[in-house]
Design a protein around this motif. Structure first.
Motif, PDB file in Angstrom:
ATOM      1  N   VAL A   1       0.983   0.959  18.607  1.00 57.39           N
ATOM      2  CA  VAL A   1      -0.034   0.977  17.550  1.00 57.39           C
ATOM      3  C   VAL A   1       0.477   1.728  16.335  1.00 57.39           C
ATOM      4  O   VAL A   1       0.444   1.236  15.205  1.00 57.39           O
TER       5      VAL A   1
ATOM      6  N   TYR B   1       6.274  -7.910  -5.319  1.00 60.48           N
ATOM      7  CA  TYR B   1       6.126  -9.307  -5.750  1.00 60.48           C
ATOM      8  C   TYR B   1       4.859  -9.954  -5.275  1.00 60.48           C
ATOM      9  O   TYR B   1       3.819  -9.596  -5.304  1.00 60.48           O
TER      10      TYR B   1
ATOM     11  N   THR C   1       6.290  -5.497  -0.209  1.00 61.01           N
ATOM     12  CA  THR C   1       5.784  -6.700  -0.850  1.00 61.01           C
ATOM     13  C   THR C   1       4.974  -6.391  -2.096  1.00 61.01           C
ATOM     14  O   THR C   1       4.635  -7.278  -2.849  1.00 61.01           O
TER      15      THR C   1
ATOM     16  N   SER D   1       3.233  -0.169  14.708  1.00 59.66           N
ATOM     17  CA  SER D   1       2.751  -1.330  13.955  1.00 59.66           C
ATOM     18  C   SER D   1       2.191  -0.902  12.621  1.00 59.66           C
ATOM     19  O   SER D   1       2.450  -1.522  11.588  1.00 59.66           O
ATOM     20  N   LYS D   2       1.430   0.155  12.645  1.00 61.31           N
ATOM     21  CA  LYS D   2       0.851   0.626  11.386  1.00 61.31           C
ATOM     22  C   LYS D   2       1.953   1.056  10.437  1.00 61.31           C
ATOM     23  O   LYS D   2       1.896   0.795   9.232  1.00 61.31           O
TER      24      LYS D   2
ATOM     25  N   LEU E   1       3.422  -2.103   9.073  1.00 63.03           N
ATOM     26  CA  LEU E   1       2.527  -2.748   8.109  1.00 63.03           C
ATOM     27  C   LEU E   1       2.578  -2.025   6.772  1.00 63.03           C
ATOM     28  O   LEU E   1       2.616  -2.629   5.706  1.00 63.03           O
TER      29      LEU E   1
ATOM     30  N   PRO F   1      -3.701  -3.286  13.642  1.00 61.58           N
ATOM     31  CA  PRO F   1      -2.422  -3.976  13.453  1.00 61.58           C
ATOM     32  C   PRO F   1      -2.559  -5.481  13.593  1.00 61.58           C
ATOM     33  O   PRO F   1      -1.911  -6.246  12.869  1.00 61.58           O
TER      34      PRO F   1
ATOM     35  N   LYS G   1       1.504 -14.271   2.909  1.00 63.93           N
ATOM     36  CA  LYS G   1       2.854 -14.182   2.348  1.00 63.93           C
ATOM     37  C   LYS G   1       3.918 -14.735   3.277  1.00 63.93           C
ATOM     38  O   LYS G   1       4.962 -15.189   2.824  1.00 63.93           O
TER      39      LYS G   1
ATOM     40  N   ILE H   1       5.752  -2.884   5.098  1.00 64.61           N
ATOM     41  CA  ILE H   1       5.733  -4.239   4.548  1.00 64.61           C
ATOM     42  C   ILE H   1       4.933  -4.264   3.253  1.00 64.61           C
ATOM     43  O   ILE H   1       5.330  -4.863   2.256  1.00 64.61           O
TER      44      ILE H   1
END
Lengths: 655, 106
Positions: free
Chosen positions: A638, A655, A652, A641-642, A645, B89, B100, A648
């Motif tokens: 968990v 753009y 990102t 993943s956070k 994220l 998540p 995206k 990411i």
């Protein structure tokens, strides 16, 4: 311009001892005198001043010498003596001027001052005075000639009297209405013999004025301060290239809040050590001022006082109220988190826990006491305060008893040192002072805050490394980045976190035999060798032990998508990885127990978050970058993943 | 592995993009209504699952099936994920997978 009147009878009154008169006098003569005095006082200026009737010699204090040298004060100048004393040497009285104000830069000589012959001022009374009494307004003209005369005489470093020579000159030029007195051709320099014993201010016995500590500076000349002793150090003996000696210091605080440290050496230690008591008020005078050594002096003053043989310390028995007993400048605990390592500061807080005293061994082999307490304040933070030495048994014991009874006292620490070993903590130093439940406004507001709910308020400690992952400033790197970014090559090690799997464990030697001896609050852990007797010998503790400790020294290979590298895991981290102790594992290995292989395999190819210390080290002639595993954590899906994220979205976002 | 009909990762919001197509999502079981399971999607929408097995309330459940409307799924396979599941998540994944990084998924 009307010349301000000279104070009638000013000279007589001053010489008689009126130090508050602040007479207006005229400078009849000004010359510099080379003097053998304390170092740095090579040249003194001596003036002859008159009140129109009588004249006397006036020595300028060192701080006025610049003014005298610059030519601001000249012959004929009318000045007001603001700060001065009277000196009586060898039956002669003269004035010592500490401060004066130039009222009129130059003026015709006023009146008809009678100058004692030994002063040797060449003012031709008859010619000059008659002339000027009759022709008052020659100011500017007189000024200009005076200027030139003074300039020329200023250029010669020492002006001197030349009575014989002058009188003839003067006699021949009585009609020169611009002249005040003749500068004369300068005969070669002859130190005036009369002034030998008028040279130094040190002989002045008149009481000095009390000035604020913050006004002290080495150019001050004579000074006296009245202050309370806030701290007194112990007598320290030392040895240096010049031999040995002893020294002790104490801190002073005056009514304006100024603080200064006072130090004395050797014989003066014997003289003053017993005379000085903490909490009492003294008048200190005649010490020398030098720049403060910031390493040892944490007071807010750029100077410190060094006492000398002529220094005096006088007790003031009645002073109790105007000078505070202590001066604090508290830093709130949350600000301590940002403080620099080794910074000195004051802190105040409520004591929430007191740990027992432990004995620790210092690097030099000596033992000392150490005690940790926790302080909490209104910033919502807590800090560990470490007491060393005497503090443990004195204040430490008192605090412990109070906390055990359920009372949570307020503790103020003056001059504590910030330590950043594990988070930020504050430790006592020799000049620290602890105050339990002090009578200070900060203490009272803390008490109120604590009793009205502050006690239960949640606090975050700034003294622990275990901060939640969110605020932990972890730097995530890949294995390849360790090499690519040249980590570990600087002065300090680099700390990074790597998500990687263990792919190989070096098992030929994964532990070493360690010394089990407990010294202070930790185990010695030095490698022990087997002695002939069968016991284990530790070189550091110089003892033999029948049983030794087994401690991990595990070499392993870690790998992520970017690359592979070696790392070393010590006792705690290796045990975390493998899940069993080094001794157990070695026993399993010896017995060729199948569980041995199982344990090793089960930790392979698992993703871990490894906190690595990356540092270049020398191995003989080689320098290699070593990775040490400081912490092992199983990857939490968990949280990871956070983390991804977040990464990411940061990537990102562009753009 | 049969990749002929891939199921898109959806949450409540993105379900409507795939009506009539195969989807997979995770819901937290809230109850049963008229023979159908009611669950809360990872982004707080109320979804109806047809043909679901018996999964205890408040457990998380993965559902693979055909999206019938923008609020209901006809389930083929259901898996009980238990209670140790963090919807955040997964929700993040759904958003990225359909926006995206669609090209990585379908």
């Amino acid at each position: 311009m009307a010349a301000p009147g000279l104070t009638p009878n000013g000279v007589q009154a001053t010489l008689a001892g009126d130090l508050n008169l602040k007479p207006v006098v005229q400078v009849l003569d000004l010359r510099s005198i080379a003097v053998n005095g304390p170092p740095g006082s090579g040249t003194r200026y001596r003036a002859v001043v008159s009140d129109g009737v009588a004249a006397t010699s006036a020595m300028f204090a060192t701080q006025l010498c610049d003014i005298a040298r610059s030519g601001v004060i000249r012959r004929g100048a009318i000045v007001q003596l603001v700060d001065y004393t009277v000196n009586n040497t060898n039956g002669r009285r003269f004035v010592v001027v500490l401060n004066l104000e130039v009222l009129v830069p130059e003026c015709e000589i006023i009146g008809n001052p009678i100058i004692p012959p030994e002063l040797g001022v060449s003012i031709p009374n008859s010619t000059r005075v008659d002339h000027f009494n009759g022709a008052p307004r020659h100011g500017p003209a007189a000024g200009s000639t005076l200027n030139t005369m003074t300039r020329s005489s200023d250029s010669a470093p020492v002006m001197h009297r030349s009575m014989a020579g002058n009188s003839s000159n003067m006699a021949t030029r009585p009609h020169d209405n611009a002249s005040v007195f003749q500068p004369t051709v300068q005969p070669p320099y002859r130190p005036a013999p009369n002034y030998r014993n008028h040279g130094t201010i040190m002989k002045n016995d008149a009481p000095a004025r009390i000035i604020p500590i913050n006004a002290l500076n080495p150019y001050q000349g004579r000074w006296a301060i009245k202050a309370r002793v806030t701290a007194k150090g112990e007598i320290r003996r030392y040895n240096n290239s010049k031999g040995g000696g002893k020294v002790f210091s104490f801190d002073l605080l005056d009514s304006d809040g100024g603080e200064i440290k006072v130090t004395c050496f050797n014989a003066l230690v014997d003289r003053f050590y017993d005379a000085v008591e903490v909490g009492k008020v003294y008048i200190v005078s005649r010490g020398s001022l030098k720049p403060a050594k910031k390493d040892y002096n944490h007071l807010n003053n750029e100077w410190e006082i060094f006492l000398e043989s002529q220094s005096t310390i006088e007790l003031c028995p009645d002073e109790n109220s105007s000078i505070p007993a202590q001066r604090f400048n508290f830093t709130s605990i949350d600000k301590i988190e940002d403080a620099q390592n080794n910074a000195i500061l004051d802190v105040i807080g409520v004591v929430t826990s007191v740990n027992p005293t432990v004995t620790v061994q210092r690097k030099n082999g000596m033992e000392t006491q150490k005690r940790v307490i926790t302080l909490k304040d209104m910033s919502g933070r807590s800090v560990e305060v470490t007491m060393w030495g005497e503090f443990c048994n004195r204040e430490g014991l008192q605090l412990q008893e109070m906390v055990e009874c359920g009372a949570f006292p307020v503790l103020a620490v003056k001059a504590g040192k910030v330590n950043d070993y594990s988070g930020k903590s504050v430790g006592t130093i020799s000049s620290s002072k602890l105050f339990i439940d002090p009578d200070l406004p900060e203490a009272h507001s803390l008490r109120q805050w604590f009793d009205c709910g502050g006690r239960d308020a949640s606090t975050q400690s700034i003294s622990r490394d275990v901060t939640p992952a969110a605020s932990r400033n972890e730097i995530r790197k890949t294995v390849a980045q360790i090499k690519d970014e040249n980590l570990g090559l600087g002065d300090k090690p680099d700390w990074v976190t790597v998500k990687a799997a263990v792919i190989f464990l070096k098992t030929d030697s994964f532990y070493y035999t360690a010394c089990p001896n407990v010294v202070g609050d930790r185990q010695c852990n030095k490698k022990v060798t087997k002695a002939d007797s069968g016991n284990w010998l530790c070189d550091k503790c110089n003892q033999e032990f029948p049983e030794c400790d087994y401690r991990y020294l595990l070499q392993l290979q870690i790998q992520d998508h970017s690359g592979t590298t070696w790392a070393t895991a010590f006792q705690e981290t290796a045990q975390e990885l493998l899940g069993c102790s080094a001794r157990e594992l070695s026993t399993l290995k010896e017995n060729e127990d199948p569980r041995y292989t199982e344990i090793l395999i089960q930790c392979l190819y698992q993703d871990y978050l490894l906190r690595l210390k990356v540092k270049e080290e020398s191995y003989g002639d080689e320098r290699r970058v070593k990775n040490t595993v400081a912490k092992v954590e199983r990857v939490d899906p968990v949280a990871e993943s956070k983390f991804l994220l977040h990464g990411i979205s940061t990537l990102t976002a562009s753009y | 592995m049969d990749t002929s009909s891939p199921s898109a990762f959806v949450n409540g919001e993105t379900l409507k993009m795939f009506v009539g197509r195969r989807v997979r999502t995770v819901v937290q079981v809230q109850g049963f209504e008229g023979g159908m399971l009611v669950g809360q999607s990872t982004d707080g929408h109320r979804l109806t699952i047809k043909g679901a097995m018996d999964v205890p309330v408040s457990h998380f459940m993965e559902v693979c099936g055909i999206a019938e409307s923008n609020q209901s799924i006809h389930a083929d396979v259901c898996t009980d994920f238990g209670t140790n599941f963090d919807p955040v998540p997964f929700n993040g994944l759904c958003k990225l997978a359909n926006d995206k990084f669609k090209h990585l998924f379908l």
